[in-house]
Scaffold this motif. Structure first.
Motif, PDB file in Angstrom:
ATOM      1  N   TYR A   1     -19.001 -33.490  28.485  1.00 33.19           N
ATOM      2  CA  TYR A   1     -17.792 -34.266  28.729  1.00 33.19           C
ATOM      3  C   TYR A   1     -17.636 -35.377  27.705  1.00 33.19           C
ATOM      4  CZ  TYR A   1     -14.612 -36.345  32.299  1.00 33.19           C
ATOM      5  OH  TYR A   1     -13.562 -36.821  33.022  1.00 33.19           O
ATOM      6  N   LEU A   2     -18.761 -35.983  27.343  1.00 30.66           N
ATOM      7  CA  LEU A   2     -18.707 -37.123  26.442  1.00 30.66           C
ATOM      8  C   LEU A   2     -18.636 -36.697  24.991  1.00 30.66           C
ATOM      9  CD1 LEU A   2     -18.682 -39.951  27.454  1.00 30.66           C
ATOM     10  CD2 LEU A   2     -20.919 -40.273  26.503  1.00 30.66           C
TER      11      LEU A   2
ATOM     12  N   ALA B   1     -23.661 -43.000  21.017  1.00 29.00           N
ATOM     13  CA  ALA B   1     -24.485 -42.781  22.205  1.00 29.00           C
ATOM     14  C   ALA B   1     -24.982 -41.345  22.254  1.00 29.00           C
ATOM     15  CB  ALA B   1     -23.683 -43.116  23.455  1.00 29.00           C
TER      16      ALA B   1
ATOM     17  N   VAL C   1     -26.456 -47.243  28.343  1.00 30.54           N
ATOM     18  CA  VAL C   1     -25.073 -47.366  27.901  1.00 30.54           C
ATOM     19  C   VAL C   1     -24.357 -46.021  27.990  1.00 30.54           C
ATOM     20  CG1 VAL C   1     -25.683 -47.012  25.474  1.00 30.54           C
ATOM     21  CG2 VAL C   1     -23.614 -48.207  26.045  1.00 30.54           C
ATOM     22  N   LEU C   2     -25.103 -44.951  27.756  1.00 29.77           N
ATOM     23  CA  LEU C   2     -24.500 -43.632  27.852  1.00 29.77           C
ATOM     24  C   LEU C   2     -24.180 -43.287  29.292  1.00 29.77           C
ATOM     25  CD1 LEU C   2     -23.676 -41.326  26.145  1.00 29.77           C
ATOM     26  CD2 LEU C   2     -25.971 -40.410  26.234  1.00 29.77           C
TER      27      LEU C   2
ATOM     28  N   LEU D   1     -21.068 -45.133  30.238  1.00 29.05           N
ATOM     29  CA  LEU D   1     -19.875 -44.508  29.679  1.00 29.05           C
ATOM     30  C   LEU D   1     -19.485 -43.285  30.462  1.00 29.05           C
ATOM     31  CD1 LEU D   1     -20.184 -44.494  25.801  1.00 29.05           C
ATOM     32  CD2 LEU D   1     -18.362 -45.458  27.173  1.00 29.05           C
ATOM     33  N   ILE D   2     -20.484 -42.433  30.739  1.00 31.26           N
ATOM     34  CA  ILE D   2     -20.204 -41.193  31.446  1.00 31.26           C
ATOM     35  C   ILE D   2     -19.574 -41.471  32.795  1.00 31.26           C
ATOM     36  CG2 ILE D   2     -21.310 -39.262  32.614  1.00 31.26           C
ATOM     37  CD1 ILE D   2     -23.226 -39.055  30.330  1.00 31.26           C
TER      38      ILE D   2
ATOM     39  N   GLN E   1     -18.108 -44.144  33.832  1.00 30.27           N
ATOM     40  CA  GLN E   1     -16.796 -44.781  33.722  1.00 30.27           C
ATOM     41  C   GLN E   1     -15.726 -43.725  33.542  1.00 30.27           C
ATOM     42  OE1 GLN E   1     -16.574 -47.605  30.569  1.00 30.27           O
ATOM     43  NE2 GLN E   1     -17.108 -49.302  31.908  1.00 30.27           N
ATOM     44  N   PHE E   2     -16.035 -42.750  32.699  1.00 31.94           N
ATOM     45  CA  PHE E   2     -15.076 -41.685  32.494  1.00 31.94           C
ATOM     46  C   PHE E   2     -14.910 -40.830  33.745  1.00 31.94           C
ATOM     47  CE2 PHE E   2     -13.761 -42.700  28.538  1.00 31.94           C
ATOM     48  CZ  PHE E   2     -14.664 -42.585  27.513  1.00 31.94           C
TER      49      PHE E   2
ATOM     50  N   LEU F   1     -13.683 -47.666  41.403  1.00 26.09           N
ATOM     51  CA  LEU F   1     -14.406 -48.886  41.052  1.00 26.09           C
ATOM     52  C   LEU F   1     -13.710 -50.124  41.597  1.00 26.09           C
ATOM     53  CD1 LEU F   1     -15.668 -48.143  37.464  1.00 26.09           C
ATOM     54  CD2 LEU F   1     -16.894 -48.074  39.609  1.00 26.09           C
TER      55      LEU F   1
ATOM     56  N   TYR G   1     -25.364 -53.144  35.528  1.00 27.01           N
ATOM     57  CA  TYR G   1     -25.045 -53.967  34.377  1.00 27.01           C
ATOM     58  C   TYR G   1     -23.996 -53.304  33.513  1.00 27.01           C
ATOM     59  CZ  TYR G   1     -26.105 -56.337  29.970  1.00 27.01           C
ATOM     60  OH  TYR G   1     -26.042 -57.020  28.803  1.00 27.01           O
ATOM     61  N   VAL G   2     -24.132 -52.000  33.329  1.00 26.07           N
ATOM     62  CA  VAL G   2     -23.228 -51.314  32.422  1.00 26.07           C
ATOM     63  C   VAL G   2     -21.911 -50.945  33.104  1.00 26.07           C
ATOM     64  CG1 VAL G   2     -22.959 -49.256  31.043  1.00 26.07           C
ATOM     65  CG2 VAL G   2     -25.105 -50.426  31.030  1.00 26.07           C
ATOM     66  N   LEU G   3     -21.960 -50.662  34.387  1.00 25.85           N
ATOM     67  CA  LEU G   3     -20.785 -50.094  35.042  1.00 25.85           C
ATOM     68  C   LEU G   3     -19.926 -51.120  35.781  1.00 25.85           C
ATOM     69  CD1 LEU G   3     -19.828 -47.246  35.074  1.00 25.85           C
ATOM     70  CD2 LEU G   3     -20.942 -46.880  37.234  1.00 25.85           C
ATOM     71  N   THR G   4     -20.537 -51.922  36.629  1.00 27.43           N
ATOM     72  CA  THR G   4     -19.702 -52.761  37.482  1.00 27.43           C
ATOM     73  C   THR G   4     -19.931 -54.265  37.328  1.00 27.43           C
ATOM     74  OG1 THR G   4     -21.353 -52.689  39.222  1.00 27.43           O
ATOM     75  CG2 THR G   4     -19.628 -51.019  39.294  1.00 27.43           C
ATOM     76  N   GLN G   5     -21.074 -54.633  36.756  1.00 26.73           N
ATOM     77  CA  GLN G   5     -21.419 -56.041  36.638  1.00 26.73           C
ATOM     78  C   GLN G   5     -21.303 -56.752  37.990  1.00 26.73           C
ATOM     79  OE1 GLN G   5     -20.605 -58.291  33.238  1.00 26.73           O
ATOM     80  NE2 GLN G   5     -21.844 -56.695  32.285  1.00 26.73           N
TER      81      GLN G   5
ATOM     82  N   GLY H   1     -19.425 -56.176  40.467  1.00 27.74           N
ATOM     83  CA  GLY H   1     -18.165 -56.117  41.185  1.00 27.74           C
ATOM     84  C   GLY H   1     -18.003 -54.832  41.949  1.00 27.74           C
TER      85      GLY H   1
ATOM     86  N   LYS I   1     -15.671 -59.081  35.980  1.00 23.54           N
ATOM     87  CA  LYS I   1     -16.299 -58.427  34.832  1.00 23.54           C
ATOM     88  C   LYS I   1     -15.423 -58.579  33.597  1.00 23.54           C
ATOM     89  CE  LYS I   1     -17.622 -53.802  33.425  1.00 23.54           C
ATOM     90  NZ  LYS I   1     -16.897 -52.566  33.481  1.00 23.54           N
TER      91      LYS I   1
ATOM     92  N   GLU J   1     -10.668 -61.921  42.667  1.00 17.69           N
ATOM     93  CA  GLU J   1     -10.966 -60.518  42.944  1.00 17.69           C
ATOM     94  C   GLU J   1     -10.913 -60.235  44.428  1.00 17.69           C
ATOM     95  OE1 GLU J   1     -14.405 -59.217  40.136  1.00 17.69           O
ATOM     96  OE2 GLU J   1     -14.423 -57.885  41.864  1.00 17.69           O
TER      97      GLU J   1
END
Lengths: 307, 316, 453
Positions: free
Chosen positions: A56-57, A278, B140-141, B144-145, B147-148, B172, B255-259, B261, C231, C427
């Motif tokens: 997908y990525l 990545a 980080v990957l 990203l995944i 998030q998409f 989210l 950390y990467v996705l929602t911080q 929230g 965020k 939020e």
């Protein structure tokens, strides 16, 4: 097929006729095949779930960034844009980062393997005062997240005297603090304790020194566990982010994960480049994984066995 | 050695009591020394780079500052401050919820897949490898995944929902769904590892027991409950302990996705510590929370050992 | 160098013309012998630095290397800064080692780096980090006779816009030189407005709500979009609404939190209404900030509030519709200000090259650097002699908005936390998780606790 004669109450025989038995057997076979098919479908579904997202990525990495959020979204790019990969290789120190990560991960792995097997053997087979207490201490440190230790660790390392060549932005400073992971010792100890005591005892009676026992007898038997720990450690250090982040400030000392993170600007993120970067970081790991997969798959299971 | 060898019958000791004791002590000392030699290469970096920072961190939880400026002893002030911090109580709740969901989900799936792989060996290597790939991805990957995947417009989840004619989900933006996403992301990552682990444990159980049960007429589920599960218990203990320790420290994905929230519903303990330490420079409170985390994990580990470990003696 | 002299100097045997006295010849030879090396030096130095002719006089900081760290505004920042710093290195001899610190980790990176013995000599800090690092003593105080108010610099110091220096001073100490101020602007899609029959661009929040309602045709077209999650630093975009109503989240003396004052409540309610009551804005979490910008570029949002550096991107990529921008809407019956935090150039207190570092800081603030740098990323200047518009009408307009109505974040070591608390409140209220009153009450309680600790 003609049915045989009436079912005789044969105490040693089957209670059903031959035809019924055959039908039952065929049904059973069908059910078995059905179950097998279902099982493989389920496994296939999970395999797709596991690998799919990476494919997908791949798509964004082959598109120019601004195209990414077009509406309606297209997932299959019309043309393959290799510019992202070109940008990464030409405009960033990606190759240097890769080299740093390779050096870092390999060094940590090798050192860890040596000291963990030695220590694991001691905890498993040698007796000395404080053995249990020390082992519990080692396990307890598993419960501290790295984020907590980063700051004190950095202060310690950055204040090392110059003659140690281990200040900020040096390989030793990156590598040495990371070799103390407790999980490896734990794993080696578990594995060694599954090796038969008799072997070691016999060697001891024969007068062999501990060192000889370790080298000639234990070590060869531990090959699978060593491979497993080696791969675990390598993979873990490959994606290690926090420590390389704080210990490297110059671009040519960064590791891959840190370097890729620095590609994100404050507001304008080049998503195509980030995806490509990545994805590229995974290539060496997957390659190593595939090379060692045979040992890995077999042996990762051996680590938990208590024969 | 000063062994006095005289002509004595072989049944008698050649040494006096005291000499024997001393010889024993010397032997044990030599043995211990050798053992220490084996440990020292590990112990040195361990003490220097794990124990010292840990002790330092614990000490810092009773001080204000200490990293950037000189530490100022404040006793229990930090502990008082975090005990009234609603975000911390929220973080503890979120983390606990996450750990329960994640462990239940991943263990169930992993056991199920392991049973399948154990039974159907053909081509199982491919599946084992495939399941393992997510573990190789850097954080980080993974971010990203996912998030998409959860994107409102073109995320896979919403595309599927759309295709099925259902309403799209603002994943989210919802507290429960965001936490669920974190759970799913981590389960996705860890499934390969646990599947292989349980597979190994299953293969450790002798086939004969399974066959005997089968011949006795026990069906699949019965076999599992009565034969397999009890024999798996020691392995399960190890797994639960490791899973608790690891999952209570979940951080990367948050950390990467929602911080943390939306509205702090995915704020986990380590995320809280991180925020206090590096976004707000409140080192004292951050370390107090870290020591709290350590305490929670210790307690839970002890409980696990008590619940799952004690009965180990009865099952042989 | 002597070789050149030998080569250019004709050998005495050949150049000896009949009739020339030996003394004359010797004079010529000596003159040539002296001139040739000098010419050679000039030639070689010209070859090394084709644009700058530097004499052999030693540069003041020859051999000094400074560690310089900054979180990047754009993906090309390394090249931009390298180019702009070249003349500085040429003139002073100071070499710059530039480290890019990723935004999402700058807290950790700086917190550890400044704790070590060799911190970054010069770095860039936002106003939220400035005082929290400064009050811990790791940043050099600049508003004294040694640096900012030294006699040589006094004239330049006067050129700073007073409000920027004032806003950056905490308890009498200035921990860094402000270098940029920004703001947010509201981009709008002219075509969408025309289609909905809107002739006047909204000037306050009521007009904005009305206009957005006319345009919105959710879920395909939304009326308004602004980052809504903590965020994405939602507080940064909503703070202006509080200032427009004459309030703030902290009292002027910095001792009390003021979340439950009328300006804050009204401002938050206005923002929340756009999502929950008027439904002209996408629900929280559906689109993050980048997605919001992408939607605007795709023509699906009428009004987008974001930072001016989107300007460069929109112009470079060209949007498929007519667009323009205006400063953020004011409060009905209230003010119309612009809000941003400031960026600062800071020096490490433990730096071993403070004089060289100060040279760098001075250069970074000067028009020689700031003009280009500000123009490239769309920042407004903090000095009267710096012009970041380069004749560009749109940038000039942004700068005019900013300079005429800029009000920034109050300074204090706890401001980062307070701002985040406000973000959390927004939020919570905007997701419907809490009512505005309840969210702000919680914020007030949290903030009071933090200010006490």
């Amino acid at each position: 097929m003609p049915e045989p004669a009436t079912t005789v109450a044969d105490p040693d025989g089957f209670s059903a006729s031959a035809a019924e038995f055959e039908r039952a057997a065929r049904r059973h076979k069908l059910v078995r095949y059905g179950k097998g098919l279902a099982a493989y479908i389920v496994l296939a579904v999970f395999a797709v779930i596991a690998i799919g997202p990476f494919l997908y990525l791949l798509s964004p990495s082959f598109r120019e960034s601004f195209e990414l959020f077009s509406y309606p979204p297209q997932w299959i790019p019309d043309s393959f844009y290799t510019g992202n990969f070109a940008t990464i290789l030409n405009d960033t120190s990606y190759l240097r980062w890769g080299l740093n990560t390779m050096i870092f991960a390999t060094a940590v792995t090798l050192i860890t393997l040596v000291i963990d097997t030695l220590a694991g053997y001691a905890f498993a087979r040698l007796r000395f005062p404080g053995r249990t207490a020390l082992f519990v201490l080692i396990l307890a440190t598993l419960m501290i997240p790295t984020a907590v230790l980063i700051a004190p660790l950095y202060i310690m390392v950055s204040n090392l005297p110059a003659w140690t060549h281990s200040g900020v932005n040096t390989y030793p400073a990156m590598i040495i603090p990371m070799v103390a992971s407790p999980l490896g010792v734990f794993m080696m100890r578990q594995f060694i304790s599954t090796l038969p005591e008799a072997l070691v005892e016999a060697a001891r009676l024969d007068g062999a020194s501990e060192w000889q026992i370790f080298r000639k007898i234990v070590l060869p038997l531990m090959k699978p566990a060593i491979v497993v720990l080696g791969i675990f450690t390598f993979m873990f250090q490959w994606v290690n982010f926090l420590w390389p982040l704080v210990i490297t400030t110059t671009d040519n000392m960064k590791t891959l994960t840190v370097g890729v993170a620095s590609l994100q600007g404050q507001f304008v993120t080049d998503w195509g480049v980030i995806s490509a970067a990545a994805v590229m970081t995974m290539v060496p790991v997957i390659a190593i994984f595939l090379i060692f997969q045979r040992w890995f798959v077999q042996a990762s299971m051996a680590g938990a066995l208590k024969q | 050695m000063s062994g006095v060898t005289t002509e004595r019958p072989w049944e008698e000791l050649t040494l006096s009591e005291a000499e024997y004791r001393r010889a024993g002590t010397r032997y044990r000392n030599r043995r211990s020394l050798r053992a220490y030699l084996f440990i020292v290469p590990y112990l040195l970096p361990f003490l220097a780079f794990l124990v010292v920072p840990t002790v330092w961190s614990i000490w810092l939880s009773f001080n204000q500052g200490g990293i950037l400026d000189t530490a100022k002893y404040v006793g229990l002030d930090n502990w008082r401050a975090i005990s009234s911090d609603t975000e911390l109580t929220g973080a503890i709740k979120n983390t606990a919820l996450y750990v329960v969901e994640a462990i239940l989900l991943v263990f169930t799936l992993a056991l199920f897949l392991a049973l399948l792989l154990n039974r159907y060996r053909k081509g199982s290597n491919f599946f084992k490898l495939a399941l393992y790939v997510p573990l190789l991805a850097p954080a980080v990957l993974v971010g990203l995944i996912w998030q998409f995947l959860t994107n409102y417009d073109f995320g896979l989840v919403n595309l599927l929902l759309n295709a099925l004619g259902l309403d799209r989900l603002n994943i989210l933006g919802s507290g429960t769904l965001a936490l669920l996403t974190i759970v799913l992301a981590e389960v996705w990552r860890g499934l390969g590892f646990w599947t292989l682990y349980f597979l190994a444990s299953l293969q450790n159980i002798p086939e004969e027991l399974q066959d005997a049960a089968r011949v006795d007429g026990a069906r699949g589920l019965q076999r599992f409950r009565r034969v397999t599960l009890p024999l798996l218990r020691p392995m399960l203990l190890f797994a639960v302990v490791i899973a608790i320790i690891a999952n209570f420290q979940v951080f990367d994905t948050v950390y990467v996705l929602t911080q943390g929230g939306p509205h702090e519903s995915t704020s986990t303990l380590v995320w809280f510590i991180w925020k206090k330490m590096f976004q707000f420079q409140e080192t004292g409170q951050a370390y107090a929370a870290a020591v709290l985390l350590l305490g929670i994990i210790l307690v839970l580990t002890a409980i696990s050992f008590w619940l799952l470990g004690a009965r180990q003696k009865r099952v042989t | 160098m002597g070789d050149l002299g030998d080569r250019t100097n004709p050998s005495p045997a050949e150049g000896n013309e009949p009739g020339e006295s030996r003394r004359d010849f010797l004079k010529k030879a000596v003159a040539l012998g002296l001139a040739a090396p000098a010419a050679g030096a000039l030639a070689s130095s010209a070859g090394a630095r084709p644009n700058i002719f530097v004499s052999e006089r030693a540069r003041p900081f020859e051999g000094v290397t400074l560690q310089f760290a900054k979180a990047p505004f754009g993906t090309d920042e390394k090249e931009v800064i390298a180019k702009l710093l070249k003349p500085f290195t040429a003139k002073t001899g100071i070499k710059i080692q530039h480290t890019i610190v990723p935004w999402n980790t700058e807290g950790a990176a700086y917190a550890t780096n400044y704790a070590g013995p060799n911190p970054f000599d010069v770095s860039y800090q936002t106003s939220t980090d400035l005082t929290s690092l400064g009050t811990k003593g790791v940043l050099e105080v600049l508003n004294n006779k040694q640096w900012l108010y030294s006699p040589q610099y006094a004239a330049t110091a006067a050129k700073f816009i007073p409000n920027t220096i004032k806003k950056s001073t905490y308890q009498g100490k200035l921990y860094g030189l402000p270098c940029i101020i920004g703001g947010t602007v509201m981009f709008y899609n002219k075509d969408l407005l025309a289609k909905a029959g809107i002739t006047k661009v909204p000037t306050n929040s009521t007009e904005l709500a009305a206009a957005a309602r006319k345009v919105a045709d959710a879920p395909d077209v939304w009326g308004f979009s602004v980052p809504m999650t903590d965020k994405d630093f939602t507080w940064y975009f909503h703070y202006v609404n509080i200032h427009n109503r004459g309030g703030d989240i902290i009292s002027k003396d910095g001792k009390r939190a003021t979340f439950l004052t009328a300006p804050v409540i009204e401002a938050t309610q206005a923002s929340v209404d756009l999502i929950l009551k008027d439904k002209v804005q996408p629900p929280v979490g559906q689109y993050d900030r980048e997605a919001g910008v992408a939607l605007f570029k795709g023509g699906r949002i009428a009004f987008l509030q974001d930072e001016p550096l989107r300007l460069a991107v929109f112009r470079k990529e060209g949007l498929p519709f007519k667009w323009d921008f205006v400063n953020p809407v004011g409060a009905p019956g209230g003010k119309r200000t612009i809000f941003s935090t400031t960026g600062h150039w800071v020096m490490a207190a433990k730096s071993k090259n403070q004089d060289a570092a100060w040279e760098l800081v001075k250069f970074l603030s000067s028009p020689a650097f700031a003009n280009e740098f500000g123009a490239h990323y769309g920042w407004a200047p903090v000095r009267k002699d710096v012009n970041t518009s380069k004749g560009d009408a749109q940038v000039q307009r942004i700068n005019k908005y900013v300079l005429s109505g800029w009000d920034g974040l109050p300074t204090g070591p706890k401001m980062a936390q307070l701002a985040s608390i406000y973000g959390q409140a927004i939020e919570a209220a905007a997701t419907g998780n809490k009512s505005v009153k309840a969210a702000l009450t919680k914020a007030q309680a949290d903030a009071t606790r933090i200010l006490k600790s």
